[in-house]
Design an enzyme around this catalytic site. Structure first.
Site, PDB file in Angstrom:
ATOM      1  N   GLY A  23       0.781  -1.223   0.000  1.00  0.00           N
ATOM      2  CA  GLY A  23       0.000   0.000   0.000  1.00  0.00           C
ATOM      3  C   GLY A  23       0.815   1.275   0.000  1.00  0.00           C
ATOM      4  N   ASP A  24       2.122   1.182  -0.239  1.00  0.00           N
ATOM      5  CA  ASP A  24       2.987   2.364  -0.340  1.00  0.00           C
ATOM      6  C   ASP A  24       4.166   1.968  -1.229  1.00  0.00           C
ATOM      7  OD1 ASP A  24       4.540   4.799   0.284  1.00  0.00           O
ATOM      8  OD2 ASP A  24       3.112   5.057   1.922  1.00  0.00           O
ATOM      9  N   ASP A  25       5.363   2.553  -1.014  1.00  0.00           N
ATOM     10  CA  ASP A  25       6.515   2.177  -1.825  1.00  0.00           C
ATOM     11  C   ASP A  25       6.854   0.700  -1.636  1.00  0.00           C
ATOM     12  OD1 ASP A  25       7.074   4.820  -2.810  1.00  0.00           O
ATOM     13  OD2 ASP A  25       7.953   5.309  -0.874  1.00  0.00           O
ATOM     14  N   SER A  63       2.765  -0.805  -6.824  1.00  0.00           N
ATOM     15  CA  SER A  63       2.373   0.201  -5.838  1.00  0.00           C
ATOM     16  C   SER A  63       1.348   1.130  -6.479  1.00  0.00           C
ATOM     17  CB  SER A  63       3.584   1.013  -5.361  1.00  0.00           C
ATOM     18  OG  SER A  63       3.166   2.072  -4.537  1.00  0.00           O
TER      19      SER A  63
END
Length: 495
Positions: free
Chosen positions: A285-287, A318
């Site tokens: 849910g991010d990098d 991502s």
């Protein structure tokens, strides 16, 4: 009798003809064929993720019992030897702690191995010890207790100034280690599950008083190997090696929902030296990967760069952030990083460098090779105005240096903006190189190769056409045309 045989042969021939007609009709349908191929490809990827083991791929063993657990230390224990119960309900914190304590007494004998058998092993956070192997058997899952009251509080990271999300102490990680040497976390693709959903909900509702903890965090340590496991649903960053040396991450699958799982970075090398990340699949849910080295004045004072990092043979996704990022917390410096053989699919951004005035530090000697973008909104991003700071004590005149960055072999399809490099008058991007680039586009508009305050070159012919800021060289490295507008800007964030 003869007549009966004749009828049988005729019937067999007729069945063969009918079968050939059916197969021909079946394969003539493009839609059906595409569906079959798609299902085969999906099954291949699933089996690859499910059956990756040390040294390559295993064959699917239908009906065969669980693979034997290799003995990687002179002494090996099972978690059940210490009272562990893998029913998903019993809390096994004391069993893990007793096992780690037993292994800690074996350092002079080469350490010990803790085998986690098949089952669901619920536990509060626990610490590792030096000369330890944590081995997760096939179909084993270590589950984190969801209630934050079981998670210990720790001092802020010295290079960040405070807990990152809140001033003051921070929650520790689920599996933690400090000042360790020779630690291995491996297995037959067993899982460490942070059960982060409850944390994400409380974070969005502003119900937490401290920064969330990572899933696995190892600090001030050396000779670390993490391989052949699955990490999933971390409350915060998933794997966070902090100020470590000689770290290898290989054949690891990292998963979290691509939306509504805030800050679930996959791997965050932070002030680390001599690190390899290879053969991994990351969808979070991010990098997917974010290389860091401290935040503003705290990172400058701590003064530990991330350096000598090799990232290769990865498939990442991502939808919120980027496949591979450097920064934005890079105040201790980042240098000598190679990213090669990277596939970024169905993502917001592919590779990104982000910083801002106040960070200080540097990003230099960064090499990207053989990048593939598949359905990515923005391919290559360098951003110098990522203005998020720990407090008001940062020095706005602490300007980072960005230089010596190369992109060689960039290909893909379904990309909206292939390049967006936003240097500034304060923070120009110097000595950047593009070579062998061909990216299929989804957006027909001018200035899709966007630049501002960059100095560098293009070698040979690339697609799409580069911005006017770059010098042009032929394939032999001979100057063709010098740029006369290196400081011009055509950044367009509207698309």
């Amino acid at each position: 009798m003869v007549e009966t045989l004749g009828i049988g042969r005729f019937q067999l021939q007729q069945n063969r003809v009918d079968l050939k007609r059916w197969v021909s009709a079946f394969l003539s349908s493009h839609k059906t064929l595409f569906t079959v191929l798609w299902m085969a490809a999906f099954a291949s990827v699933f089996l690859w993720q499910r059956n990756t083991v040390v040294g390559g791929f295993s064959f699917l063993k239908w009906g065969v019992s669980t693979r034997p657990i290799p003995r990687l230390r002179p002494v090996a224990f099972n978690l059940t030897d210490f009272g562990g119960v893998g029913d998903g309900v019993t809390v096994n914190t004391e069993a893990f702690e007793r096992a780690v304590a037993a292994i800690s007494k074996l350092r002079k004998r080469g350490g010990g191995q803790l085998n986690v058998p098949p089952g669901r092993w619920l536990t509060a956070p626990f610490n590792l010890t030096s000369h330890m192997t944590l081995f997760l058997a096939e179909d084993s899952e270590i589950l984190a207790l969801e209630n934050e009251k079981y998670w210990p509080l720790m001092p802020p990271l010295p290079s960040y100034g405070y807990g990152r999300e809140h001033i003051g102490p921070r929650y520790g990680s689920f599996i933690h280690g400090q000042n360790l040497k020779d630690v291995v976390i491996t297995g037959h693709n067993g899982t460490i599950n942070g059960q982060g959903k409850a944390w994400w909900k409380k974070y969005r509702q502003k119900l937490l008083n401290h920064t969330r903890g990572p899933l696995v965090q190892i600090m001030w340590s050396s000779d670390i190997v993490i391989s052949n496991i699955t990490l999933r649903d971390s409350p915060f960053w998933t794997l966070h090696p902090y100020d470590c040396k000689n770290v290898t991450v290989r054949n690891v699958t990292i998963l979290a929902p691509v939306f509504e799982a805030p800050n679930t970075d996959g791997i965050d090398p932070d002030s680390c030296e001599d690190m390899v990340i290879e053969d991994c699949y990351i969808s979070v849910g991010d990098d997917a990967i974010a290389i860091k080295s401290g935040w503003d004045q705290y990172g400058i004072a701590y003064g530990k760069p991330s350096m000598n990092i090799l990232i290769r043979n990865l498939v990442v996704r991502s939808m919120v952030s980027a496949g591979v990022s450097i920064g934005s917390e890079m105040s201790g410096g980042v240098s000598n990083v190679t990213v090669e053989n990277l596939l970024v699919w169905s993502s917001r951004r592919a590779v990104r460098i982000k910083t801002a005035p106040g960070r200080g530090g540097y990003v230099r000697d960064i090499k990207y090779r053989n990048l593939t973008f598949d359905n990515v909104r923005v391919g290559i991003v360098i951003k110098t105005d990522y203005n998020e700071h720990p407090d008001e004590g940062y020095d706005p005149n602490a300007l980072p240096v960005l230089r010596d960055i190369s992109f060689i072999g960039v290909h893909g399809q379904g990309v909206r903006v292939p390049v967006r490099i936003h240097g500034s008058e304060e923070i120009p991007v110097r000595n950047i190189t593009f070579r062998d680039m061909s990216v299929g586009l989804t957006y027909k508009k001018k200035h899709i190769f966007q630049c501002a305050f960059i100095h560098g070159r293009v070698i040979g012919t690339i697609f799409p056409a580069p911005c006017e800021n770059l010098d042009l060289y032929d394939e032999q490295g001979q100057l063709v045309k010098r740029s006369a507008s290196q400081n011009v800007t055509d950044i367009d964030y509207d698309f």
